[in-house]
Design an enzyme around this catalytic site. Structure first.
Site, PDB file in Angstrom:
ATOM      1  N   CYS A   1     -59.387 -50.670 -77.885  1.00 10.07           N
ATOM      2  CA  CYS A   1     -59.620 -49.249 -78.196  1.00 10.07           C
ATOM      3  C   CYS A   1     -58.466 -48.612 -78.953  1.00 10.07           C
ATOM      4  O   CYS A   1     -58.639 -47.577 -79.592  1.00 10.07           O
ATOM      5  CB  CYS A   1     -59.910 -48.469 -76.915  1.00 10.07           C
TER       6      CYS A   1
ATOM      7  N   HIS B   1     -58.581 -40.895 -78.573  1.00 17.08           N
ATOM      8  CA  HIS B   1     -59.634 -41.903 -78.380  1.00 17.08           C
ATOM      9  C   HIS B   1     -60.717 -41.298 -77.493  1.00 17.08           C
ATOM     10  O   HIS B   1     -60.425 -40.599 -76.518  1.00 17.08           O
ATOM     11  CB  HIS B   1     -59.022 -43.140 -77.708  1.00 17.08           C
TER      12      HIS B   1
ATOM     13  N   ASN C   1     -68.232 -44.257 -76.391  1.00 20.00           N
ATOM     14  CA  ASN C   1     -66.966 -44.925 -76.706  1.00 20.00           C
ATOM     15  C   ASN C   1     -67.239 -46.090 -77.665  1.00 20.00           C
ATOM     16  O   ASN C   1     -67.849 -47.080 -77.272  1.00 20.00           O
ATOM     17  CB  ASN C   1     -66.341 -45.428 -75.393  1.00 20.00           C
TER      18      ASN C   1
END
Ligand code: UT7
Length: 350
Positions: free
Chosen positions: A140, A277, A307
């Site tokens: 990520c 993020h 996500n």
């Protein structure tokens, strides 16, 4: 053991003492952002649709994560396809022809194949002949890592114009029977174009001001894929200790921005746009609160995109760009944490 890489110079000074005539003029070479672009697969899967397949509900997912829906790649649609579809509008926005690109750094944990790098397929599909193309794997936080690599290569004079891409098809590595993880992720891609340019030294000059990267492999087992194209020789699915990741995400992402702000001699109040993020709205809001950044300065896309791992930040930047939320000269703060743990931040004077 904590591994730390800082690409910024120590507190208050971003670059070493000026020595050349050009540097004495107060100008230094930086990576300027020319534009960004993004792509989301056509198919949208709502929470309600998931609730027909697993024991979950729209109410639970919204309350615990803020997610309403996610985009899922079509059968046969690969990470490289998403990346190319994000690069095209990024190039258009930047006013750059593909053959002007001499570096492609693609952040992904879901490459098309084990090798070659998915970036090389993106290069071929965009018709780019003269370029260096490779992948970066930091889950990520991959986009921040890729940005760091590209920024350093530009500032060293190795390349002039770079495509920095985050692209993922996480739907292919999810255990669709594990309600603790499969509701959280989606597919997508985003890209930004960087070009070397002379800019005022220090934090007031436009360009990438700093990247700060960190990893701590003692958390390897908190977020991982239990197989995949690698030395285990078996395919695998994403596994996550959600609360452990949550705690570290809030703390480490907040801290990495504080470190970047201090290293650049800035204040938290100087941040014009915070682009964290996108994993969970509660994480995002918590970071905003800790940093004292107003909600209207925080970019949030998690509700409609979920996500998308390395793609969340360039997707969110593109969203902000397209909504005219970023003006030239704005201070944009990025931060991410993912498997490893690997995390980091970047400050960009847009
Ligand atoms: O990009 C990498 C970074 N990733 C992240 O940042 C994710 C970080 N973690 C999180 O966002 C949160 O920890 C989650 C959203 C994953 C989980 O939220 P939570 O508030 O920590 O919930 P929990 O795991 O403590 O689960 C609470 C309850 C459990 O039931 P019991 O044991 O209390 O009966 C779970 O089984 O919620 C249950 N649960 C669900 N219920 C309905 C877990 N997932 C679901 C679900 N639907 N999808």
């Amino acid at each position: 053991m904590l591994m730390k890489t800082e690409t910024a110079q120590p507190k208050g000074s971003q670059y070493p003492e000026s020595t050349t005539p050009l540097e004495k003029s107060g100008l230094v070479q930086k990576s300027l952002v020319l534009g960004c672009g993004a792509y989301l697969p056509e198919r949208i899967v709502t929470n309600d649709e998931l609730a027909t397949r697993i024991d979950t509900s729209d109410a639970w997912i919204r309350k615990r994560t803020g997610i309403r829906q996610r985009h899922i790649a079509a059968d046969g649609e690969l990470t490289s396809d998403l990346a190319v579809a994000a690069c095209r509008p990024a190039l258009l926005k930047a006013g750059i022809e593909p053959d002007e690109i001499d570096l492609i750094v693609l952040a992904t944990s879901t490459p098309d194949n084990t090798f070659p790098a998915t970036a090389t397929r993106v290069q071929a599909q965009l018709g780019i002949k003269q370029a260096v193309a490779f992948d970066v794997q930091a889950v990520c936080s991959g986009f921040v890592y890729a940005l760091s690599v590209a920024d350093n290569m530009i500032r060293l004079g190795q390349v002039r114009t770079a495509l920095v891409v985050g692209a993922e098809v996480f739907s292919r590595i999810l255990d669709w029977e594990d309600r603790g993880t499969c509701v959280l992720f989606g597919d997508g891609a985003g890209a930004i174009v960087l070009r070397a340019g002379m800019s005022e030294a220090g934090a007031s000059g436009r360009g990438v001001l700093s990247t700060h990267l960190f990893s701590d492999g003692s958390h390897y087992d908190s977020l991982y894929v239990d197989g995949g194209p690698g030395s285990t020789g078996k395919s695998g699915h994403l596994r996550m200790a959600g609360q452990e990741v949550y705690r570290h995400a809030v703390h480490n992402m907040t801290e990495s921005i504080e470190i970047a702000i201090e290293a650049n001699g800035l204040n938290l109040s100087d941040i014009d746009l915070l682009v964290p993020h996108q994993a969970n709205i509660r994480i995002i809001e918590s970071i905003g609160r800790k940093l004292g950044v107003d909600n209207n300065k925080v970019v949030v896309t998690v509700a409609s995109q979920a996500n998308t791992s390395a793609a969340t930040i360039p997707l969110a930047l593109t969203h902000a760009q397209n909504e005219n939320r970023i003006q030239p000269g704005d201070l944009v703060a990025l931060s991410a944490l993912g498997g490893g743990f690997a995390w980091g931040s970047s400050l960009i004077r847009w």
